[in-house]
Design a protein around this motif. Structure first.
Motif, PDB file in Angstrom:
ATOM      1  N   ASP A  71       0.826  -1.214   0.000  1.00  9.35           N
ATOM      2  CA  ASP A  71       0.000   0.000   0.000  1.00  9.35           C
ATOM      3  C   ASP A  71       0.860   1.264   0.000  1.00  9.35           C
ATOM      4  OD1 ASP A  71      -2.438  -1.371   0.207  1.00  9.35           O
ATOM      5  OD2 ASP A  71      -2.135  -1.643   2.362  1.00  9.35           O
ATOM      6  N   PRO A  72       0.391   2.305  -0.679  1.00  9.82           N
ATOM      7  CA  PRO A  72       1.095   3.583  -0.612  1.00  9.82           C
ATOM      8  C   PRO A  72       1.079   4.117   0.820  1.00  9.82           C
ATOM      9  CG  PRO A  72      -0.587   3.623  -2.340  1.00  9.82           C
ATOM     10  CD  PRO A  72      -0.789   2.365  -1.559  1.00  9.82           C
ATOM     11  N   VAL A  73       2.121   4.841   1.167  1.00  9.55           N
ATOM     12  CA  VAL A  73       2.209   5.471   2.478  1.00  9.55           C
ATOM     13  C   VAL A  73       1.416   6.772   2.415  1.00  9.55           C
ATOM     14  CG1 VAL A  73       3.813   6.611   4.040  1.00  9.55           C
ATOM     15  CG2 VAL A  73       4.450   4.444   2.966  1.00  9.55           C
ATOM     16  N   ALA A  74       0.517   6.981   3.394  1.00  2.00           N
ATOM     17  CA  ALA A  74      -0.328   8.170   3.353  1.00  2.00           C
ATOM     18  C   ALA A  74       0.298   9.315   4.148  1.00  2.00           C
ATOM     19  CB  ALA A  74      -1.708   7.843   3.900  1.00  2.00           C
ATOM     20  N   ASP A  75       0.795   8.997   5.305  1.00  2.00           N
ATOM     21  CA  ASP A  75       1.280  10.022   6.226  1.00  2.00           C
ATOM     22  C   ASP A  75       2.651   9.620   6.738  1.00  2.00           C
ATOM     23  OD1 ASP A  75       0.593  12.404   7.385  1.00  2.00           O
ATOM     24  OD2 ASP A  75      -1.296  11.597   8.202  1.00  2.00           O
ATOM     25  N   ILE A  76       3.671  10.431   6.477  1.00  4.69           N
ATOM     26  CA  ILE A  76       5.009  10.050   6.937  1.00  4.69           C
ATOM     27  C   ILE A  76       5.227  10.626   8.332  1.00  4.69           C
ATOM     28  CG2 ILE A  76       7.479  10.149   6.456  1.00  4.69           C
ATOM     29  CD1 ILE A  76       6.571  10.511   3.438  1.00  4.69           C
ATOM     30  N   GLY A  77       5.009   9.782   9.333  1.00  8.56           N
ATOM     31  CA  GLY A  77       5.177  10.206  10.721  1.00  8.56           C
ATOM     32  C   GLY A  77       6.378   9.541  11.360  1.00  8.56           C
ATOM     33  N   ASP A  78       6.498   9.698  12.683  1.00 14.49           N
ATOM     34  CA  ASP A  78       7.655   9.173  13.406  1.00 14.49           C
ATOM     35  C   ASP A  78       7.761   7.647  13.315  1.00 14.49           C
ATOM     36  OD1 ASP A  78       8.535  11.646  14.041  1.00 14.49           O
ATOM     37  OD2 ASP A  78       7.673  11.680  16.066  1.00 14.49           O
ATOM     38  N   ASP A  79       6.601   6.962  13.306  1.00 16.44           N
ATOM     39  CA  ASP A  79       6.631   5.498  13.236  1.00 16.44           C
ATOM     40  C   ASP A  79       7.302   5.031  11.948  1.00 16.44           C
ATOM     41  OD1 ASP A  79       5.340   5.473  15.590  1.00 16.44           O
ATOM     42  OD2 ASP A  79       3.448   4.615  14.866  1.00 16.44           O
ATOM     43  N   LEU A  80       6.944   5.680  10.835  1.00 20.46           N
ATOM     44  CA  LEU A  80       7.520   5.275   9.546  1.00 20.46           C
ATOM     45  C   LEU A  80       8.992   5.674   9.448  1.00 20.46           C
ATOM     46  CD1 LEU A  80       4.624   5.936   7.022  1.00 20.46           C
ATOM     47  CD2 LEU A  80       5.689   3.742   7.532  1.00 20.46           C
ATOM     48  N   ARG A  81       9.341   6.829  10.047  1.00 13.83           N
ATOM     49  CA  ARG A  81      10.756   7.239  10.048  1.00 13.83           C
ATOM     50  C   ARG A  81      11.595   6.258  10.865  1.00 13.83           C
ATOM     51  NH1 ARG A  81       8.855  12.692   9.143  1.00 13.83           N
ATOM     52  NH2 ARG A  81       8.046  12.861  11.259  1.00 13.83           N
ATOM     53  N   ASP A 134      15.314   1.601  11.111  1.00 15.39           N
ATOM     54  CA  ASP A 134      15.504   0.173  11.413  1.00 15.39           C
ATOM     55  C   ASP A 134      15.907  -0.594  10.155  1.00 15.39           C
ATOM     56  OD1 ASP A 134      14.773   0.625  14.002  1.00 15.39           O
ATOM     57  OD2 ASP A 134      12.822  -0.381  13.882  1.00 15.39           O
ATOM     58  N   MET A 135      15.267  -0.242   9.031  1.00 18.42           N
ATOM     59  CA  MET A 135      15.571  -0.935   7.780  1.00 18.42           C
ATOM     60  C   MET A 135      16.997  -0.639   7.320  1.00 18.42           C
ATOM     61  SD  MET A 135      11.914  -0.566   5.790  1.00 18.42           S
ATOM     62  CE  MET A 135      12.659  -0.751   4.170  1.00 18.42           C
ATOM     63  N   LEU A 136      17.437   0.617   7.486  1.00 17.88           N
ATOM     64  CA  LEU A 136      18.818   0.957   7.115  1.00 17.88           C
ATOM     65  C   LEU A 136      19.804   0.171   7.980  1.00 17.88           C
ATOM     66  CD1 LEU A 136      18.615   4.816   6.502  1.00 17.88           C
ATOM     67  CD2 LEU A 136      19.382   3.120   4.833  1.00 17.88           C
ATOM     68  N   GLU A 137      19.531   0.114   9.283  1.00 12.79           N
ATOM     69  CA  GLU A 137      20.395  -0.621  10.203  1.00 12.79           C
ATOM     70  C   GLU A 137      20.461  -2.101   9.804  1.00 12.79           C
ATOM     71  OE1 GLU A 137      19.257  -0.123  14.327  1.00 12.79           O
ATOM     72  OE2 GLU A 137      20.648  -1.693  14.962  1.00 12.79           O
ATOM     73  N   THR A 138      19.295  -2.664   9.482  1.00 11.56           N
ATOM     74  CA  THR A 138      19.195  -4.074   9.081  1.00 11.56           C
ATOM     75  C   THR A 138      19.960  -4.314   7.780  1.00 11.56           C
ATOM     76  OG1 THR A 138      16.992  -4.129  10.086  1.00 11.56           O
ATOM     77  CG2 THR A 138      17.551  -5.946   8.598  1.00 11.56           C
ATOM     78  N   MET A 139      19.814  -3.367   6.830  1.00 11.07           N
ATOM     79  CA  MET A 139      20.477  -3.489   5.531  1.00 11.07           C
ATOM     80  C   MET A 139      22.003  -3.427   5.667  1.00 11.07           C
ATOM     81  SD  MET A 139      20.269  -0.823   2.340  1.00 11.07           S
ATOM     82  CE  MET A 139      21.518   0.297   2.997  1.00 11.07           C
ATOM     83  N   TYR A 140      22.508  -2.419   6.415  1.00 15.53           N
ATOM     84  CA  TYR A 140      23.968  -2.275   6.574  1.00 15.53           C
ATOM     85  C   TYR A 140      24.547  -3.474   7.309  1.00 15.53           C
ATOM     86  CZ  TYR A 140      23.985   2.639   5.034  1.00 15.53           C
ATOM     87  OH  TYR A 140      23.892   3.800   4.302  1.00 15.53           O
ATOM     88  N   ALA A 166      13.556  -3.506   1.086  1.00 10.98           N
ATOM     89  CA  ALA A 166      12.188  -3.009   0.923  1.00 10.98           C
ATOM     90  C   ALA A 166      11.362  -3.436   2.134  1.00 10.98           C
ATOM     91  CB  ALA A 166      11.586  -3.581  -0.365  1.00 10.98           C
ATOM     92  N   ALA A 167      10.378  -2.602   2.505  1.00  9.57           N
ATOM     93  CA  ALA A 167       9.576  -2.848   3.707  1.00  9.57           C
ATOM     94  C   ALA A 167       8.962  -4.257   3.765  1.00  9.57           C
ATOM     95  CB  ALA A 167       8.503  -1.770   3.852  1.00  9.57           C
ATOM     96  N   PRO A 168       8.423  -4.798   2.648  1.00 10.42           N
ATOM     97  CA  PRO A 168       7.850  -6.147   2.743  1.00 10.42           C
ATOM     98  C   PRO A 168       8.871  -7.196   3.185  1.00 10.42           C
ATOM     99  CG  PRO A 168       7.958  -5.401   0.451  1.00 10.42           C
ATOM    100  CD  PRO A 168       8.196  -4.208   1.315  1.00 10.42           C
ATOM    101  N   GLN A 169      10.162  -6.941   2.957  1.00 11.73           N
ATOM    102  CA  GLN A 169      11.186  -7.905   3.385  1.00 11.73           C
ATOM    103  C   GLN A 169      11.303  -7.995   4.904  1.00 11.73           C
ATOM    104  OE1 GLN A 169      14.267  -6.212   0.497  1.00 11.73           O
ATOM    105  NE2 GLN A 169      14.827  -8.368   0.560  1.00 11.73           N
ATOM    106  N   VAL A 170      10.778  -6.974   5.608  1.00  8.56           N
ATOM    107  CA  VAL A 170      10.723  -7.066   7.072  1.00  8.56           C
ATOM    108  C   VAL A 170       9.260  -7.201   7.517  1.00  8.56           C
ATOM    109  CG1 VAL A 170      12.929  -5.892   7.484  1.00  8.56           C
ATOM    110  CG2 VAL A 170      10.841  -4.531   7.367  1.00  8.56           C
ATOM    111  N   GLY A 171       8.401  -7.609   6.585  1.00  9.22           N
ATOM    112  CA  GLY A 171       7.023  -7.952   6.918  1.00  9.22           C
ATOM    113  C   GLY A 171       6.060  -6.778   6.980  1.00  9.22           C
TER     114      GLY A 171
END
Ligand code: ZN
Length: 172
Positions: free
Chosen positions: A18-28, A33-39, A47-52
């Protein structure tokens, strides 16, 4: 905080996100977390689906070597708005398909539009490894994996290996 990376085959990796509607603190926080996981993996894109999480968010950093400064990019609702006719073949891999690599042909250059972590619209043209990586990650948001570009036999072989790997990991 590092997140667990889903391994193919998993139904969440085949979903249209789904498209992201509101970019708030949770999504940031999710993006961090995704950058940390990737590095940590290490990888050059996630991509977000790769972390569910079935939302349209990708992170990437294709800077190679240790001499260049890192360039972490966070893209919400990314989309390719123009592609070159010229193509490029790269040997691709995926953090959800560990230790499997195969040649994939994609447009050599793509112009991508996305919302950054502050919700500002960004546009940039990517080439080389960046172009391949950003297309690979956007594919994830449409439930598409790099092995979907391969011949069925090769794809089935890789999938069987992953099923075996998941069984082995579950036993530990
Ligand atoms: Zn991937």
């Amino acid at each position: 905080m590092k997140r667990a990376i889903l391994i193919h085959p998993d139904p969440r990796l085949k979903k249209l996100c789904d498209p992201v509607a509101d970019i708030g603190d949770d999504l940031r926080k999710l993006a961090d977390d995704m950058l940390e996981t990737m590095y940590d993996a290490p990888g050059i894109g996630l991509a977000a689906p790769q972390v569910g999480v079935l939302e349209r968010l990708i992170v990437l950093d294709c800077v190679k070597g240790e001499t260049e400064a890192p360039r972490p990019l966070v893209m919400f609702n990314p989309r390719v708005i123009a592609s070159s006719d010229e193509t490029n073949v790269y040997e691709e891999g995926c953090l959800s398909i560990p230790d499997q690599y195969a040649d994939v042909e994609r447009p050599r250059e793509v112009e991508v539009e996305w919302l950054d972590r502050n919700g500002a619209l960004q546009t940039e043209t990517f080439g080389g490894l960046w172009a391949t990586c950003v297309q690979h990650e956007i594919d994830h948001l449409d439930g598409k994996l790099f092995i979907d570009y391969l011949k069925p036999l090769k794809r089935q072989l890789i999938t069987r290996k992953m099923v075996k790997l998941k069984k082995e990991r579950a036993r530990i």
